[in-house]
Design an enzyme around this catalytic site. Structure first.
Site, PDB file in Angstrom:
ATOM      1  N   HIS A   1     -17.743  -1.372   1.112  1.00 41.36           N
ATOM      2  CA  HIS A   1     -16.950  -0.187   0.738  1.00 41.36           C
ATOM      3  C   HIS A   1     -17.420   0.345  -0.625  1.00 41.36           C
ATOM      4  O   HIS A   1     -17.573   1.555  -0.812  1.00 41.36           O
ATOM      5  CB  HIS A   1     -15.461  -0.542   0.595  1.00 41.36           C
ATOM      6  CG  HIS A   1     -14.769  -0.957   1.864  1.00 41.36           C
ATOM      7  ND1 HIS A   1     -13.980  -2.077   1.948  1.00 41.36           N
ATOM      8  CD2 HIS A   1     -14.732  -0.391   3.084  1.00 41.36           C
ATOM      9  CE1 HIS A   1     -13.477  -2.179   3.164  1.00 41.36           C
ATOM     10  NE2 HIS A   1     -13.914  -1.179   3.882  1.00 41.36           N
TER      11      HIS A   1
ATOM     12  N   ARG B   1     -21.483   1.158  10.210  1.00 40.59           N
ATOM     13  CA  ARG B   1     -22.261  -0.075  10.104  1.00 40.59           C
ATOM     14  C   ARG B   1     -23.198  -0.227  11.300  1.00 40.59           C
ATOM     15  O   ARG B   1     -24.399  -0.147  11.174  1.00 40.59           O
ATOM     16  CB  ARG B   1     -21.328  -1.291   9.996  1.00 40.59           C
ATOM     17  CG  ARG B   1     -20.686  -1.415   8.642  1.00 40.59           C
ATOM     18  CD  ARG B   1     -19.500  -2.324   8.663  1.00 40.59           C
ATOM     19  NE  ARG B   1     -18.415  -1.739   9.444  1.00 40.59           N
ATOM     20  CZ  ARG B   1     -17.204  -2.237   9.504  1.00 40.59           C
ATOM     21  NH1 ARG B   1     -16.906  -3.352   8.890  1.00 40.59           N
ATOM     22  NH2 ARG B   1     -16.269  -1.631  10.203  1.00 40.59           N
TER      23      ARG B   1
ATOM     24  N   LYS C   1      -0.370  -1.361  11.602  1.00 45.73           N
ATOM     25  CA  LYS C   1      -1.505  -2.202  11.223  1.00 45.73           C
ATOM     26  C   LYS C   1      -1.081  -3.127  10.087  1.00 45.73           C
ATOM     27  O   LYS C   1      -1.200  -2.770   8.904  1.00 45.73           O
ATOM     28  CB  LYS C   1      -2.655  -1.275  10.785  1.00 45.73           C
ATOM     29  CG  LYS C   1      -4.012  -1.847  11.160  1.00 45.73           C
ATOM     30  CD  LYS C   1      -5.105  -0.833  10.930  1.00 45.73           C
ATOM     31  CE  LYS C   1      -6.454  -1.484  11.057  1.00 45.73           C
ATOM     32  NZ  LYS C   1      -7.539  -0.612  10.707  1.00 45.73           N
TER      33      LYS C   1
ATOM     34  N   SER D   1     -13.702  -6.267   6.202  1.00 45.06           N
ATOM     35  CA  SER D   1     -12.525  -6.879   5.565  1.00 45.06           C
ATOM     36  C   SER D   1     -12.030  -8.032   6.429  1.00 45.06           C
ATOM     37  O   SER D   1     -11.630  -9.088   5.931  1.00 45.06           O
ATOM     38  CB  SER D   1     -11.408  -5.845   5.406  1.00 45.06           C
ATOM     39  OG  SER D   1     -11.826  -4.807   4.557  1.00 45.06           O
TER      40      SER D   1
HETATM   41  P1  ADP Z   1     -10.259   1.193   8.830  1.00 47.18           P
HETATM   42  O1  ADP Z   1      -9.213   0.202   9.197  1.00 47.18           O
HETATM   43  O2  ADP Z   1      -9.739   2.575   8.632  1.00 47.18           O
HETATM   44  O3  ADP Z   1     -11.501   1.174   9.683  1.00 47.18           O
HETATM   45  P2  ADP Z   1     -11.688  -0.214   6.733  1.00 47.18           P
HETATM   46  O4  ADP Z   1     -11.118  -0.529   5.415  1.00 47.18           O
HETATM   47  O5  ADP Z   1     -12.023  -1.351   7.624  1.00 47.18           O
HETATM   48  O6  ADP Z   1     -10.656   0.796   7.346  1.00 47.18           O
HETATM   49  O7  ADP Z   1     -13.005   0.670   6.568  1.00 47.18           O
HETATM   50  C1  ADP Z   1     -12.958   1.933   5.975  1.00 47.18           C
HETATM   51  C2  ADP Z   1     -14.278   2.646   6.256  1.00 47.18           C
HETATM   52  O8  ADP Z   1     -15.327   1.927   5.631  1.00 47.18           O
HETATM   53  C3  ADP Z   1     -14.639   2.727   7.748  1.00 47.18           C
HETATM   54  O9  ADP Z   1     -15.293   3.964   7.976  1.00 47.18           O
HETATM   55  C4  ADP Z   1     -15.600   1.585   7.934  1.00 47.18           C
HETATM   56  O10 ADP Z   1     -16.509   1.832   8.996  1.00 47.18           O
HETATM   57  C5  ADP Z   1     -16.310   1.590   6.583  1.00 47.18           C
HETATM   58  N1  ADP Z   1     -16.852   0.283   6.247  1.00 47.18           N
HETATM   59  C6  ADP Z   1     -16.257  -0.913   6.359  1.00 47.18           C
HETATM   60  N2  ADP Z   1     -17.077  -1.904   5.956  1.00 47.18           N
HETATM   61  C7  ADP Z   1     -18.234  -1.304   5.578  1.00 47.18           C
HETATM   62  C8  ADP Z   1     -19.493  -1.794   5.088  1.00 47.18           C
HETATM   63  N3  ADP Z   1     -19.730  -3.093   4.950  1.00 47.18           N
HETATM   64  N4  ADP Z   1     -20.456  -0.894   4.791  1.00 47.18           N
HETATM   65  C9  ADP Z   1     -20.221   0.427   4.968  1.00 47.18           C
HETATM   66  N5  ADP Z   1     -19.075   0.947   5.453  1.00 47.18           N
HETATM   67  C10 ADP Z   1     -18.083   0.103   5.755  1.00 47.18           C
END
Ligand code: ADP
Length: 160
Positions: free
Chosen positions: A18, A91, A42, A129
Site C-alpha cells: 500500500h 497485484r 467486513k 493485509s
Molecule cells: P480492499 O479490502 O478494499 O481490497 P485493501 O486494503 O486490501 O482493501 O487494498 C486496497 C487497495 O490496495 C486494493 O486496490 C488492493 O488491490 C491494493 N493493494 C493491496 N495490497 C497491495 C500490494 N501489495 N501492492 C499494491 N497494491 C495493493
C-alpha cells in the site's frame, strides 16, 4: 484546480505494498487521500481509528497525503471534496475481476470519476493485509511486509 486522488481500501493493516502505491501516487497528484472504508459487512482486526493512526505514522514523511475514514460510498466522499480519481492497486490477475467490477459500478454511480489502476511493484505484489495477519498469527517474521510500527501493533494485537 487542485488534483486530488483518493485511494480507498480496508488497510487492515497498511502494508509496504500500500505504501509503495501511495508514494508513487503522491508524486503525480497535488493531494492524495488514503480513505479507510469502514463497512459493517467486513469485520476488521484493527478499528478504523487504529488503522488511521498506523497509516499516519507510516506516512509521516509525505506532506501531500492525508488519511480519512468514511462509512458511505467512495464516490459520495469524492464529490464532497471534489476529487476525480479513485486509485486502486493491481497485484495479480485475481485482483482484476474485482477491480473491474468495482470500477464499472463506480462509473455507473459517478460517470465523471475515473478509476486509475496502478500495478504493484514486483517487490510487493504478493503482500496482502490478510497474508500479513496470518503470518502474525503464527508468529512469523513480518520483516519486509509491513513497517516496524505496524509489525509491533500486529504482534500486540495477536497476544490479546
Ligand atoms: P480492499 O479490502 O478494499 O481490497 P485493501 O486494503 O486490501 O482493501 O487494498 C486496497 C487497495 O490496495 C486494493 O486496490 C488492493 O488491490 C491494493 N493493494 C493491496 N495490497 C497491495 C500490494 N501489495 N501492492 C499494491 N497494491 C495493493
Amino acid at each position: 484546480m487542485t488534483n486530488i486522488a483518493v485511494y480507498p481500501g480496508s488497510f487492515d493493516p497498511i502494508t509496504l505494498g500500500h505504501i509503495d502505491i501511495i508514494q508513487r501516487i503522491s508524486l503525480i497528484y497535488d493531494q492524495t487521500v488514503v480513505l479507510i472504508s469502514q463497512s459493517p459487512n467486513k469485520p476488521a482486526l484493527f478499528s478504523a481509528e487504529e488503522r488511521k493512526a498506523l497509516i499516519e505514522e507510516s506516512l509521516s514523511g509525505i506532506k501531500n497525503v492525508s488519511v480519512d475514514v468514511y462509512q458511505g460510498l467512495t464516490v459520495d466522499y469524492m464529490r464532497d471534496i471534489n476529487a476525480k480519481v479513485i486509485v486502486r492497486g493491481l497485484r495479480a490477475v485475481v485482483d482484476f475481476e474485482y477491480e473491474l467490477t468495482m470500477a464499472n459500478m463506480n462509473k455507473m454511480l459517478a460517470p465523471d470519476i475515473e478509476t486509475l489502476l496502478v500495478f504493484a511493484d514486483p517487490k510487493y505484489y504478493f503482500i496482502s493485509s490478510r497474508g500479513v495477519k496470518e503470518v502474525a498469527q503464527h508468529s512469523g517474521s513480518l520483516q519486509g511486509l509491513v513497517p516496524d510500527l505496524v509489525a509491533k501493533a500486529l504482534i500486540k494485537k495477536m497476544k490479546r
